[in-house]
Write a protein that holds these residues in place. Structure first.
Motif, PDB file in Angstrom:
ATOM      1  N   MET A 216       9.827 -28.536 -67.167  1.00  0.00           N
ATOM      2  CA  MET A 216       9.136 -29.472 -68.040  1.00  0.00           C
ATOM      3  C   MET A 216       8.074 -30.241 -67.261  1.00  0.00           C
ATOM      4  O   MET A 216       6.947 -30.446 -67.745  1.00  0.00           O
ATOM      5  CB  MET A 216      10.138 -30.435 -68.676  1.00  0.00           C
ATOM      6  N   ALA A 217       8.402 -30.677 -66.048  1.00  0.00           N
ATOM      7  CA  ALA A 217       7.441 -31.401 -65.209  1.00  0.00           C
ATOM      8  C   ALA A 217       6.256 -30.508 -64.842  1.00  0.00           C
ATOM      9  O   ALA A 217       5.115 -30.981 -64.767  1.00  0.00           O
ATOM     10  CB  ALA A 217       8.133 -31.914 -63.948  1.00  0.00           C
ATOM     11  N   ALA A 218       6.522 -29.216 -64.610  1.00  0.00           N
ATOM     12  CA  ALA A 218       5.441 -28.286 -64.283  1.00  0.00           C
ATOM     13  C   ALA A 218       4.487 -28.129 -65.461  1.00  0.00           C
ATOM     14  O   ALA A 218       3.261 -28.024 -65.275  1.00  0.00           O
ATOM     15  CB  ALA A 218       6.022 -26.932 -63.889  1.00  0.00           C
ATOM     16  N   GLU A 219       5.013 -28.114 -66.685  1.00  0.00           N
ATOM     17  CA  GLU A 219       4.151 -28.044 -67.869  1.00  0.00           C
ATOM     18  C   GLU A 219       3.297 -29.312 -67.976  1.00  0.00           C
ATOM     19  O   GLU A 219       2.114 -29.247 -68.330  1.00  0.00           O
ATOM     20  CB  GLU A 219       4.986 -27.869 -69.133  1.00  0.00           C
ATOM     21  N   CYS A 220       3.890 -30.455 -67.668  1.00  0.00           N
ATOM     22  CA  CYS A 220       3.144 -31.716 -67.695  1.00  0.00           C
ATOM     23  C   CYS A 220       1.989 -31.667 -66.699  1.00  0.00           C
ATOM     24  O   CYS A 220       0.862 -32.044 -67.035  1.00  0.00           O
ATOM     25  CB  CYS A 220       4.082 -32.878 -67.382  1.00  0.00           C
ATOM     26  N   ALA A 221       2.255 -31.205 -65.486  1.00  0.00           N
ATOM     27  CA  ALA A 221       1.215 -31.129 -64.469  1.00  0.00           C
ATOM     28  C   ALA A 221       0.119 -30.156 -64.887  1.00  0.00           C
ATOM     29  O   ALA A 221      -1.070 -30.395 -64.648  1.00  0.00           O
ATOM     30  CB  ALA A 221       1.826 -30.706 -63.131  1.00  0.00           C
ATOM     31  N   ALA A 222       0.502 -29.045 -65.530  1.00  0.00           N
ATOM     32  CA  ALA A 222      -0.483 -28.053 -65.966  1.00  0.00           C
ATOM     33  C   ALA A 222      -1.415 -28.608 -67.036  1.00  0.00           C
ATOM     34  O   ALA A 222      -2.573 -28.182 -67.146  1.00  0.00           O
ATOM     35  CB  ALA A 222       0.228 -26.803 -66.491  1.00  0.00           C
ATOM     36  N   LEU A 223      -0.932 -29.579 -67.816  1.00  0.00           N
ATOM     37  CA  LEU A 223      -1.757 -30.217 -68.850  1.00  0.00           C
ATOM     38  C   LEU A 223      -2.542 -31.403 -68.302  1.00  0.00           C
ATOM     39  O   LEU A 223      -3.286 -32.049 -69.051  1.00  0.00           O
ATOM     40  CB  LEU A 223      -0.884 -30.680 -70.014  1.00  0.00           C
ATOM     41  N   GLY A 224      -2.367 -31.721 -67.030  1.00  0.00           N
ATOM     42  CA  GLY A 224      -3.062 -32.854 -66.443  1.00  0.00           C
ATOM     43  C   GLY A 224      -2.387 -34.179 -66.711  1.00  0.00           C
ATOM     44  O   GLY A 224      -3.018 -35.226 -66.592  1.00  0.00           O
ATOM     45  N   GLY A 225      -1.105 -34.151 -67.070  1.00  0.00           N
ATOM     46  CA  GLY A 225      -0.376 -35.379 -67.345  1.00  0.00           C
ATOM     47  C   GLY A 225       0.142 -36.048 -66.098  1.00  0.00           C
ATOM     48  O   GLY A 225       0.287 -35.414 -65.041  1.00  0.00           O
ATOM     49  N   ASP A 226       0.430 -37.327 -66.210  1.00  0.00           N
ATOM     50  CA  ASP A 226       0.999 -38.089 -65.097  1.00  0.00           C
ATOM     51  C   ASP A 226       2.520 -38.152 -65.150  1.00  0.00           C
ATOM     52  O   ASP A 226       3.171 -38.388 -64.135  1.00  0.00           O
ATOM     53  CB  ASP A 226       0.457 -39.524 -65.100  1.00  0.00           C
ATOM     54  N   GLY A 227       3.083 -38.000 -66.345  1.00  0.00           N
ATOM     55  CA  GLY A 227       4.535 -38.085 -66.484  1.00  0.00           C
ATOM     56  C   GLY A 227       4.961 -37.739 -67.895  1.00  0.00           C
ATOM     57  O   GLY A 227       4.135 -37.463 -68.773  1.00  0.00           O
ATOM     58  N   VAL A 228       6.275 -37.754 -68.101  1.00  0.00           N
ATOM     59  CA  VAL A 228       6.851 -37.381 -69.389  1.00  0.00           C
ATOM     60  C   VAL A 228       7.750 -38.518 -69.862  1.00  0.00           C
ATOM     61  O   VAL A 228       8.596 -39.012 -69.115  1.00  0.00           O
ATOM     62  CB  VAL A 228       7.681 -36.081 -69.292  1.00  0.00           C
TER      63      VAL A 228
END
Length: 290
Positions: free
Chosen positions: A108-120
């Motif tokens: 889930m964290a890897a998907e967040c990073a791939a979208l340019g997110g800082d966190g979930v």
């Protein structure tokens, strides 16, 4: 946590989201408003999952701690990861709980990073039987990836069970989420003659000391693992999401006419750290459910 390489299906879904420029989220209107008020934008709903086979231990008979005789011992025995020998089956189970949940969260964290997110935020962790088999479990983590509008980026993707509104209140108070943390333990106790006397048909209203001990010791061990996992993150504290206690009865491995009680305790929460700054502007935030 280390971010694994995403499977092709997940990459295709994320590429489509980036191309369309449309984000999805599980946030309510109030949560969305709370995030926006502090400069955070949702970038998409993210998830991670893994299916695990519980292995040979699932139906195994392990030593229940019972000793023959009228005054046999029924002391509480707590089984955790790292315990070996006769109890290694339950140790394997607890290890699986940690490994599977962390795998789902890291994806889930890897998907967040791939979208340019800082966190979930608003992360939900679920465990469900796979194809109806009790010894095949799917571990899933789902949440909404967010990104801060300013130039300051966290050193790594943060994970939090906090709702969008609670996340906004946490940031406003000068604290930031760091990571999801977990503690788990399994305890087993044989229902000896003392337990039978305390719970029999004609027993008076009284405490069942053996069961109290089993629950207390198992919770204590789970909390110790929980605090250890929190220390791993380097956070200042932790906000507990929930303490799950499941109890089941099984036949004793020495005598199928007698029983043991098995207790499984799981604690999940969000590790938080204080955001230290030399200047803070006081502000107010009022959020109501629509």
């Amino acid at each position: 946590m280390a971010q694994p390489q995403l499977p092709p299906a997940a990459m295709a879904r994320l590429d489509q989201a980036r191309q369309t420029g449309t984000w999805t989220s599980s946030l309510s209107v109030g949560e969305f408003a709370g995030l926006r008020s502090l400069g955070f934008e949702p970038v998409g709903q993210v998830m991670g999952s893994t299916v695990h086979n519980l292995g040979w231990w699932y139906g195994a008979r392990v030593d229940c701690g019972y000793r023959s005789g009228l005054f046999g011992s029924g002391a509480a025995v707590t089984v955790t990861s790292g315990v070996r020998g006769a109890w290694s089956g339950y140790g394997t189970y607890v290890d699986t709980l940690y490994r599977a949940r962390h795998t789902a969260m890291s994806r889930m964290a890897a998907e967040c990073a791939a979208l340019g997110g800082d966190g979930v935020v608003a992360v939900e962790l679920t465990i469900a039987p796979f194809q109806g088999a009790a010894h095949h479990l799917e571990f899933q983590a789902v949440g909404t990836a967010v990104r801060a509008a300013g130039p300051v980026r966290p050193g790594r993707v943060f994970l939090s069970h906090l709702s969008g509104q609670d996340f906004a209140k946490l940031i406003q108070a000068g604290w930031v989420p760091v990571d999801l943390v977990m503690g788990a333990s399994v305890g087993v106790r044989h229902d000896d003659w003392r337990t039978g006397w305390s719970t029999g048909t004609f027993a008076p209203a009284q405490e069942v000391v053996g069961w109290t001990e089993l629950v207390s010791v198992t919770r204590h061990e789970a909390r110790a693992h929980f605090l250890s996992d929190t220390a791993r993150t380097g956070a200042d504290g932790v906000v507990v999401s929930g303490i799950d206690l499941r109890v089941r009865e099984r036949e004793c491995s020495y005598n199928d006419k007698q029983h043991d009680h098995v207790v499984e305790t799981t604690i999940i929460g969000t590790a938080v750290a204080e955001f230290r700054t030399t200047h803070r502007t006081p502000s107010s935030l009022t959020i109501m459910r629509l």
